[in-house]
Design a protein around this motif. Structure first.
Motif, PDB file in Angstrom:
ATOM      1  N   VAL A  19      57.906 -51.089 -15.652  1.00  0.00           N
ATOM      2  CA  VAL A  19      56.629 -50.998 -14.929  1.00  0.00           C
ATOM      3  C   VAL A  19      56.253 -49.534 -14.693  1.00  0.00           C
ATOM      4  O   VAL A  19      55.084 -49.140 -14.871  1.00  0.00           O
ATOM      5  CB  VAL A  19      56.710 -51.761 -13.594  1.00  0.00           C
ATOM      6  CG1 VAL A  19      55.515 -51.408 -12.696  1.00  0.00           C
ATOM      7  CG2 VAL A  19      56.748 -53.259 -13.844  1.00  0.00           C
ATOM      8  N   ALA A  20      57.235 -48.709 -14.308  1.00  0.00           N
ATOM      9  CA  ALA A  20      56.956 -47.284 -14.093  1.00  0.00           C
ATOM     10  C   ALA A  20      56.493 -46.629 -15.391  1.00  0.00           C
ATOM     11  O   ALA A  20      55.555 -45.820 -15.402  1.00  0.00           O
ATOM     12  CB  ALA A  20      58.202 -46.586 -13.559  1.00  0.00           C
ATOM     13  N   ARG A  23      52.919 -47.716 -16.054  1.00  0.00           N
ATOM     14  CA  ARG A  23      52.019 -47.665 -14.892  1.00  0.00           C
ATOM     15  C   ARG A  23      50.608 -47.242 -15.301  1.00  0.00           C
ATOM     16  O   ARG A  23      49.622 -47.881 -14.921  1.00  0.00           O
ATOM     17  CB  ARG A  23      52.571 -46.693 -13.853  1.00  0.00           C
ATOM     18  CG  ARG A  23      51.637 -46.443 -12.685  1.00  0.00           C
ATOM     19  CD  ARG A  23      52.153 -45.312 -11.814  1.00  0.00           C
ATOM     20  NE  ARG A  23      51.245 -45.010 -10.727  1.00  0.00           N
ATOM     21  CZ  ARG A  23      50.145 -44.278 -10.867  1.00  0.00           C
ATOM     22  NH1 ARG A  23      49.825 -43.803 -12.074  1.00  0.00           N
ATOM     23  NH2 ARG A  23      49.366 -44.047  -9.828  1.00  0.00           N
ATOM     24  N   ASP A  24      50.496 -46.156 -16.050  1.00  0.00           N
ATOM     25  CA  ASP A  24      49.171 -45.633 -16.408  1.00  0.00           C
ATOM     26  C   ASP A  24      48.418 -46.605 -17.314  1.00  0.00           C
ATOM     27  O   ASP A  24      47.188 -46.731 -17.213  1.00  0.00           O
ATOM     28  CB  ASP A  24      49.309 -44.270 -17.083  1.00  0.00           C
ATOM     29  CG  ASP A  24      49.775 -43.191 -16.126  1.00  0.00           C
ATOM     30  OD1 ASP A  24      49.764 -43.435 -14.902  1.00  0.00           O
ATOM     31  OD2 ASP A  24      50.165 -42.108 -16.597  1.00  0.00           O
ATOM     32  N   GLY A  39      48.406 -51.086 -11.809  1.00  0.00           N
ATOM     33  CA  GLY A  39      49.562 -50.269 -12.177  1.00  0.00           C
ATOM     34  C   GLY A  39      50.233 -49.646 -10.971  1.00  0.00           C
ATOM     35  O   GLY A  39      51.460 -49.650 -10.857  1.00  0.00           O
ATOM     36  N   GLU A  40      49.428 -49.103 -10.065  1.00  0.00           N
ATOM     37  CA  GLU A  40      49.980 -48.481  -8.863  1.00  0.00           C
ATOM     38  C   GLU A  40      50.666 -49.518  -7.975  1.00  0.00           C
ATOM     39  O   GLU A  40      51.772 -49.290  -7.458  1.00  0.00           O
ATOM     40  CB  GLU A  40      48.867 -47.779  -8.086  1.00  0.00           C
ATOM     41  CG  GLU A  40      49.306 -47.196  -6.750  1.00  0.00           C
ATOM     42  CD  GLU A  40      50.412 -46.170  -6.906  1.00  0.00           C
ATOM     43  OE1 GLU A  40      50.443 -45.494  -7.961  1.00  0.00           O
ATOM     44  OE2 GLU A  40      51.243 -46.036  -5.990  1.00  0.00           O
ATOM     45  N   ASP A  43      53.978 -50.693  -9.635  1.00  0.00           N
ATOM     46  CA  ASP A  43      54.994 -49.639  -9.596  1.00  0.00           C
ATOM     47  C   ASP A  43      55.557 -49.510  -8.179  1.00  0.00           C
ATOM     48  O   ASP A  43      56.777 -49.452  -7.989  1.00  0.00           O
ATOM     49  CB  ASP A  43      54.363 -48.324 -10.064  1.00  0.00           C
ATOM     50  CG  ASP A  43      55.386 -47.211 -10.170  1.00  0.00           C
ATOM     51  OD1 ASP A  43      56.566 -47.493 -10.494  1.00  0.00           O
ATOM     52  OD2 ASP A  43      55.018 -46.043  -9.955  1.00  0.00           O
ATOM     53  N   ARG A  44      54.688 -49.478  -7.192  1.00  0.00           N
ATOM     54  CA  ARG A  44      55.157 -49.369  -5.813  1.00  0.00           C
ATOM     55  C   ARG A  44      56.002 -50.582  -5.431  1.00  0.00           C
ATOM     56  O   ARG A  44      57.054 -50.450  -4.785  1.00  0.00           O
ATOM     57  CB  ARG A  44      53.955 -49.254  -4.858  1.00  0.00           C
ATOM     58  CG  ARG A  44      54.377 -49.094  -3.391  1.00  0.00           C
ATOM     59  CD  ARG A  44      53.186 -48.877  -2.473  1.00  0.00           C
ATOM     60  NE  ARG A  44      52.294 -50.027  -2.410  1.00  0.00           N
ATOM     61  CZ  ARG A  44      51.117 -50.111  -2.990  1.00  0.00           C
ATOM     62  NH1 ARG A  44      50.656 -49.099  -3.702  1.00  0.00           N
ATOM     63  NH2 ARG A  44      50.369 -51.197  -2.874  1.00  0.00           N
ATOM     64  N   SER A 198      51.301 -57.144 -17.545  1.00  0.00           N
ATOM     65  CA  SER A 198      52.479 -56.830 -16.712  1.00  0.00           C
ATOM     66  C   SER A 198      53.494 -57.964 -16.753  1.00  0.00           C
ATOM     67  O   SER A 198      54.712 -57.728 -16.727  1.00  0.00           O
ATOM     68  CB  SER A 198      52.063 -56.527 -15.272  1.00  0.00           C
ATOM     69  OG  SER A 198      51.418 -57.624 -14.658  1.00  0.00           O
TER      70      SER A 198
END
Length: 211
Positions: A19-20, A23-24, A39-40, A43-44, A198
């Protein structure tokens, strides 16, 4: 080969890294038809999941307990639709395997099936709505077929991953019928659904860990 609680943690670690890495890409996909936060948020959420499960005494836990920790962490840390949907998927998967110390191929397929049922119950989406269900639903069918043919967790997850990626490609021509993308109507066609993407990325990461 079966899947222990430690294996589930490793799968989640692989998922968080994937995922990281993407992310973009997920931000870009969501910017095209959504609000650019997928994405953010993912990732979080998965960074928080990793922190939470690595604090567990995994040798004394079950796969279901690890999945439940992931679920509650996603629900409490991820905003928008992603947290409740992914959290529900993990929570239903955890419940499906709650009495098992190790997961075989059939148990993994059953967990995926339970996750799909949770997502559809919460999101009210069906195949063709241009959502994560378009990746998860074919993944579950492939997983069940692989388990029925005697595949273990790695084979089941590999089959699910392959089918999920095909499902992602199939979202591109669809007109969204759920979520923020549905506000665009016909203009949502021609774009890949970020939630489906995702979902496929995570299944690929889980499959790589089990290979």
């Amino acid at each position: 080969m079966s899947c222990t609680a430690s294996d589930v943690v490793e799968a989640l670690r692989s998922g968080a890294a994937t995922v990281a890495e993407h992310r973009d890409e997920l931000v870009r996909l969501d910017r095209e038809i959504g609000d650019a936060d997928h994405g953010e948020n993912m990732d979080r959420g998965f960074r928080a999941v990793l922190t939470a499960v690595e604090q567990m005494d995994v040798d004394s836990e079950s796969p279901g307990a690890v999945l439940k920790k992931a679920a509650t962490t996603l629900i409490s840390t991820v905003g928008g639709a992603s947290g409740p949907l992914y959290g529900t998927a993990f929570l239903r998967a955890a419940t499906a395997v709650t009495d098992l110390d190790e997961l075989d191929g059939s148990a993994v397929a059953g967990a995926l099936q339970a996750g799909l049922e949770g997502v559809t119950a919460r999101g009210k989406a069906v195949t063709g709505d241009k959502t994560m269900v378009d990746a998860l639903s074919p993944a579950v069918e492939a997983a069940k077929a692989a388990a029925a043919s005697g595949e273990g967790p790695s084979g089941v997850l590999a089959a699910a991953s392959d089918a999920a990626h095909q499902g992602v490609a199939a979202t591109e021509p669809l007109v969204a019928r759920k979520g923020r993308a549905s506000y665009l109507g016909e203009r949502s066609a021609g774009h890949t659904d970020p939630g489906a993407r995702s979902t496929a990325l995570l299944l690929s990461a889980f499959a790589r860990r089990q290979a």
